[in-house]
Each structure stands twice: as structure tokens, then as C-alpha cells.
Write an enzyme that holds these catalytic residues in place. Structure first.
Site, short mmCIF file in Angstrom:
data_model
loop_
_atom_site.label_atom_id
_atom_site.label_comp_id
_atom_site.label_asym_id
_atom_site.label_seq_id
_atom_site.Cartn_x
_atom_site.Cartn_y
_atom_site.Cartn_z
N ASN A 22 -19.07 25.87 -16.34
CA ASN A 22 -18.14 27.25 -16.68
C ASN A 22 -16.89 27.34 -16.40
O ASN A 22 -16.33 26.80 -15.49
CB ASN A 22 -18.81 28.27 -15.78
N ARG A 25 -0.40 32.99 -15.82
CA ARG A 25 1.36 32.65 -16.08
C ARG A 25 1.37 33.13 -17.55
O ARG A 25 2.61 33.01 -18.07
CB ARG A 25 1.48 31.29 -16.12
N HIS A 67 -17.88 33.15 -19.98
CA HIS A 67 -18.36 34.47 -19.58
C HIS A 67 -17.13 35.72 -19.87
O HIS A 67 -16.60 35.93 -19.07
CB HIS A 67 -18.95 34.58 -18.24
N HIS A 88 -10.27 36.75 -17.57
CA HIS A 88 -10.29 35.09 -17.69
C HIS A 88 -10.57 34.66 -19.05
O HIS A 88 -9.53 34.61 -19.77
CB HIS A 88 -11.27 34.44 -16.71
N GLU A 103 -22.18 33.89 -21.59
CA GLU A 103 -22.87 34.87 -20.59
C GLU A 103 -22.34 36.31 -20.69
O GLU A 103 -21.06 36.25 -21.28
CB GLU A 103 -22.66 34.40 -19.19
N HIS A 159 -24.82 30.34 -9.94
CA HIS A 159 -24.17 31.26 -9.08
C HIS A 159 -23.88 30.48 -7.93
O HIS A 159 -24.98 30.66 -6.97
CB HIS A 159 -24.45 32.49 -8.98
N ASP A 160 -22.77 30.06 -7.34
CA ASP A 160 -22.32 29.44 -6.20
C ASP A 160 -23.18 28.10 -5.77
O ASP A 160 -23.20 27.78 -4.60
CB ASP A 160 -22.78 30.40 -4.74
#
Length: 237
Positions: A7, A18, A43, A50, A70, A190-191
């Protein structure tokens, strides 16, 4: 073999800070592939904090492995997916103001909606996956929605891994076994990290894919992207 999909959202977060194009999200995606990743995950959220929708359009023609998109299937997201036709779409029930995804779908309560959305994607030839908590009932109901796979939301496993990894993994094994029993493909994410990934895979070796971003990009700051991807691939052996 369990595929590693990287990801790259966090790369886009750094770029957006920036306002220019450094780091180059497309280049990082292609580098991840050349370093051994078997897929790229993005995602795009409505606020584009992002990954931007245009990033997805720019990346798609150049991906040679698998592209996984996603997101919450709002109209704008559905239109994007149908336009770029990724290998896989992963439906995630995240609200606009969430920092990150923090729960799976209630596939029973949302069966009608999910069935309709999945039908549109499958008609376009796109593999579908539903983000779910490690709950046997939610996995079973996901099957009724017509999905190809489920993705287990693994944050609770990661949060409890060091305290009691046996207890942490137990509901995930049960959910994974149910997915296998009813013929659903299985993803997880996830994590997940170099701390907890190998044990997760060891206990659920029939995983089709793991999607990892935050921990992998953090590790890459210290170890370099190439070396980091190799370490994650090693954890999946």
C-alpha cells in the site's frame, strides 16, 4: 503462495506535504514491483489527503502485477474503479473523517447494497473483496453478497499480539476457516508488520494476499525499500 501487495498511500502523504512530486508515487509503485512485491494497493479517499484519484489513473497503465483499489463505494469511487478496471477492488466502510479504516462491514445489514455494488464490479470483470472483522457470521454473509474474497481487518490482532498471540489470532483462524469452508478467497491487512506477520501467516497459511502499507513504509525509512520488501516476503514463506 501468499502475495504481498504494498500500500503506497503513505508515500503520497509525504509527497502531498510539499505540494510537488517528490517522492514520485508512480516510480515508487514500479520500484516496489521490481523489488518483488506482487501487487500495489491504493486507497483514494474523497479528500485525497494521500492517494489522489488522478494518481490511480496514472498508475494503472504501468502496473504489471496486480492493482488493488480500496475504498468506500461512494459514486465517485465506483466511477473511478469502473474507469480504470483494477485487478481487485476492496470495499471498505470508512467515513470521510476517519484517519484510517477501523472496522469491517456489517455484511448482513448491508447485504442489498453490497450485492448491487459487487454485481457492477463483477460485470466489469473486476475481482471483489469485502473488508470484514474476524467474525464468522460476517464472513458467511459476505459470501451471500457475491464477493470473491474477504479481507480480514487485522488491527485487533496486531494490538494484542505481544500480550497473548494465541488469543489474538483465535478469531482470525475461525473466520479464515469459515472463508475456506464456503469457498471464499482470503486477504488480510491493517497493522500487519515484521513483528506479527510471520505468525499470522503460519497460523493461516492459505491466505491469498496481505496488503501492507504503514509499517512497511516506516521500516523502509531505516532499512531501505528493497531490503524491507524482501524481509516481508521472507515473513510470508
Amino acid at each position: 503462495m501468499t502475495k504481498l501487495s504494498v500500500n503506497i498511500n503513505k508515500v503520497a502523504t509525504i509527497r502531498n506535504a510539499r505540494g510537488a512530486n517528490n517522492p514520485d508515487v508512480l516510480k515508487v509503485a514500479l520500484d516496489c514491483e521490481s523489488f518483488g512485491a506482487q501487487g500495489i494497493t491504493v486507497h483514494p479517499r474523497p479528500d485525497e489527503r494521500h492517494i489522489r484519484y488522478q494518481d490511480v489513473r496514472d498508475i494503472r497503465p504501468h502496473i504489471t502485477t496486480e492493482l488493488n483499489i480500496e475504498g468506500n463505494p461512494i459514486d465517485k469511487y465506483i466511477d473511478l474503479v469502473l474507469e480504470v478496471k483494477p485487478t481487485q477492488v476492496t470495499l471498505v466502510p470508512d467515513a470521510d473523517n476517519q484517519i484510517t479504516s477501523n472496522h469491517g462491514w456489517d455484511t448482513k445489514a448491508n447485504k442489498g447494497f453490497l450485492t448491487d455494488v459487487i454485481g457492477r464490479f463483477k460485470e466489469a470483470g473486476i475481482r471483489t473483496s469485502i473488508f470484514v472483522d474476524p467474525d464468522v457470521e460476517m464472513v458467511a454473509c459476505a459470501k451471500e453478497c457475491g464477493t470473491d474474497r474477504v479481507e480480514l481487518y487485522t488491527e485487533p490482532y496486531a494490538a494484542n499480539y505481544e500480550r497473548d498471540r494465541e488469543a489474538a489470532i483465535a478469531p482470525f483462524v475461525a473466520a479464515a476457516e469459515e472463508a475456506k469452508r464456503i469457498g471464499l478467497g482470503l486477504n488480510a491487512g491493517h497493522d500487519l508488520s515484521l513483528v506479527n506477520l510471520h505468525y499470522f501467516h503460519q497460523r493461516i497459511p492459505w491466505l491469498d494476499e496481505v496488503s501492507i502499507g504503514h509499517a512497511l513504509i516506516c521500516d523502509a525509512l531505516y532499512m531501505g525499500l528493497h531490503n524491507t520488501i524482501q524481509k516481508y516476503l521472507e515473513a510470508l514463506k
